[in-house]
Design a protein around this motif. Structure first.
Motif, PDB file in Angstrom:
ATOM      1  N   ARG A 148       0.393   1.894   9.218  1.00  0.00           N
ATOM      2  CA  ARG A 148      -0.517   0.892   8.865  1.00  0.00           C
ATOM      3  C   ARG A 148      -0.125   0.309   7.583  1.00  0.00           C
ATOM      4  NH1 ARG A 148      -6.626   1.346   9.126  1.00  0.00           N
ATOM      5  NH2 ARG A 148      -5.953   2.913   7.387  1.00  0.00           N
ATOM      6  N   GLY A 177      -1.109   4.687   1.136  1.00  0.00           N
ATOM      7  CA  GLY A 177      -1.611   5.014   2.285  1.00  0.00           C
ATOM      8  C   GLY A 177      -0.811   4.355   3.351  1.00  0.00           C
ATOM      9  N   ARG A 197      -1.028  10.527  13.539  1.00  0.00           N
ATOM     10  CA  ARG A 197      -0.807   9.563  12.645  1.00  0.00           C
ATOM     11  C   ARG A 197      -0.250   8.332  13.233  1.00  0.00           C
ATOM     12  NH1 ARG A 197      -2.585   9.956   7.744  1.00  0.00           N
ATOM     13  NH2 ARG A 197      -3.240  12.025   7.080  1.00  0.00           N
ATOM     14  N   PRO A 256     -11.448   9.897  10.037  1.00  0.00           N
ATOM     15  CA  PRO A 256     -11.427   9.923   8.803  1.00  0.00           C
ATOM     16  C   PRO A 256     -10.448  11.031   8.148  1.00  0.00           C
ATOM     17  CG  PRO A 256     -13.650  10.907   9.682  1.00  0.00           C
ATOM     18  CD  PRO A 256     -12.675  10.524  10.759  1.00  0.00           C
ATOM     19  N   ASP A 257      -9.998  10.763   7.087  1.00  0.00           N
ATOM     20  CA  ASP A 257      -8.544  11.336   6.667  1.00  0.00           C
ATOM     21  C   ASP A 257      -8.981  12.973   6.541  1.00  0.00           C
ATOM     22  OD1 ASP A 257      -6.081  10.056   6.672  1.00  0.00           O
ATOM     23  OD2 ASP A 257      -6.267   9.431   4.524  1.00  0.00           O
ATOM     24  N   THR A 270      -5.125  15.244  17.096  1.00  0.00           N
ATOM     25  CA  THR A 270      -4.858  13.737  16.021  1.00  0.00           C
ATOM     26  C   THR A 270      -3.283  13.754  15.780  1.00  0.00           C
ATOM     27  OG1 THR A 270      -4.925  15.231  13.739  1.00  0.00           O
ATOM     28  CG2 THR A 270      -7.117  14.489  14.668  1.00  0.00           C
ATOM     29  N   THR A 326      -9.973   5.571  15.274  1.00  0.00           N
ATOM     30  CA  THR A 326      -9.523   5.873  13.790  1.00  0.00           C
ATOM     31  C   THR A 326     -10.365   7.023  13.525  1.00  0.00           C
ATOM     32  OG1 THR A 326      -8.972   3.629  13.341  1.00  0.00           O
ATOM     33  CG2 THR A 326      -9.626   5.068  11.730  1.00  0.00           C
ATOM     34  N   ASN A 340       0.911  -1.216  -0.146  1.00  0.00           N
ATOM     35  CA  ASN A 340       0.111   0.156   0.032  1.00  0.00           C
ATOM     36  C   ASN A 340       0.874   1.248  -0.042  1.00  0.00           C
ATOM     37  OD1 ASN A 340       0.796  -0.736   2.831  1.00  0.00           O
ATOM     38  ND2 ASN A 340      -1.012   0.303   3.580  1.00  0.00           N
ATOM     39  N   SER A 365      -0.367   5.422   6.352  1.00  0.00           N
ATOM     40  CA  SER A 365      -0.586   5.822   7.700  1.00  0.00           C
ATOM     41  C   SER A 365      -1.991   5.962   7.763  1.00  0.00           C
ATOM     42  CB  SER A 365       0.038   7.044   8.203  1.00  0.00           C
ATOM     43  OG  SER A 365      -0.074   8.110   7.458  1.00  0.00           O
ATOM     44  N   TYR A 366      -2.350   6.221   8.934  1.00  0.00           N
ATOM     45  CA  TYR A 366      -3.984   6.723   9.276  1.00  0.00           C
ATOM     46  C   TYR A 366      -4.075   7.650  10.454  1.00  0.00           C
ATOM     47  CZ  TYR A 366      -4.110   2.862  12.798  1.00  0.00           C
ATOM     48  OH  TYR A 366      -3.744   2.277  13.853  1.00  0.00           O
ATOM     49  N   ARG A 367      -5.039   8.511  10.562  1.00  0.00           N
ATOM     50  CA  ARG A 367      -5.150   9.270  11.511  1.00  0.00           C
ATOM     51  C   ARG A 367      -5.957   8.906  12.747  1.00  0.00           C
ATOM     52  NH1 ARG A 367      -8.533  13.383  10.290  1.00  0.00           N
ATOM     53  NH2 ARG A 367      -7.931  14.542  12.089  1.00  0.00           N
TER      54      ARG A 367
END
Length: 160
Positions: free
Chosen positions: A62, A21, A59, A35-36, A57, A33, A18, A23-25
């Motif tokens: 993942r 993407g 990061r 949304p971006d 927030t 988790t 991947n 990372s995620y917030r």
């Protein structure tokens, strides 16, 4: 991997699948988790729980990776703690670096391809999850450099 106990294996990283993407917030208080969308905030935490000096927030990494052992090829998910070993920085730091260097994620994948690791894999606790989790990652090459070190050299960026 049939048993519910974590399994440690020697493996080669074939690819990080991947590259868009990494990372995620999440909420910086409860780590749920988000949304971006940068303006979205946690609906579960009180506004009073946040300290104005710290962000609301953060990061986390993942990574979906393909690894190979001596007998099989597996897809595994590598979350924040284990991914920091591969990258040598936080997901926030890598995200900021990638904003200024658009191909950093692809190059990080290329840098790490073929590296050998001792990985501890476990089954996911969530029944809906598809992939094994890489819960511990130990590089086997004595000269291993985390991806961010190699990327800084590649792009001629001094570490701060």
């Amino acid at each position: 991997m049939e048993a519910d106990e974590p399994t440690t294996m020697i493996c080669t990283l074939l690819a990080i699948d991947n590259t868009t993407g990494f990372s995620y917030r999440v909420c910086s208080v409860c780590e749920r988790t988000l949304p971006d969308n940068p303006s979205s905030l946690c609906k579960f935490c009180s506004v009073n729980a946040f300290n104005p000096r710290f962000p609301r927030t953060k990061r986390l990494f993942r990574l979906l990776m393909s690894i190979a052992s001596d007998t099989k090829v597996l897809n595994v998910i590598c979350f924040d703690r284990a991914a920091k070993v591969l990258f040598g920085c936080s997901a926030e730091e890598f995200f900021d670096f990638a904003k200024f260097h658009p191909f950093a994620a692809v190059n990080a994948s290329r840098i790490l391809d073929g590296e050998m690791f001792k990985m501890t894999l476990s089954k996911p606790k969530n029944g809906n999850a598809q992939h094994l989790r890489a819960v511990q990652v130990v590089p086997l090459r004595s000269g291993f450099q985390p991806a961010i070190v190699s990327l800084r050299e590649l792009y001629g960026v001094r570490s701060s």
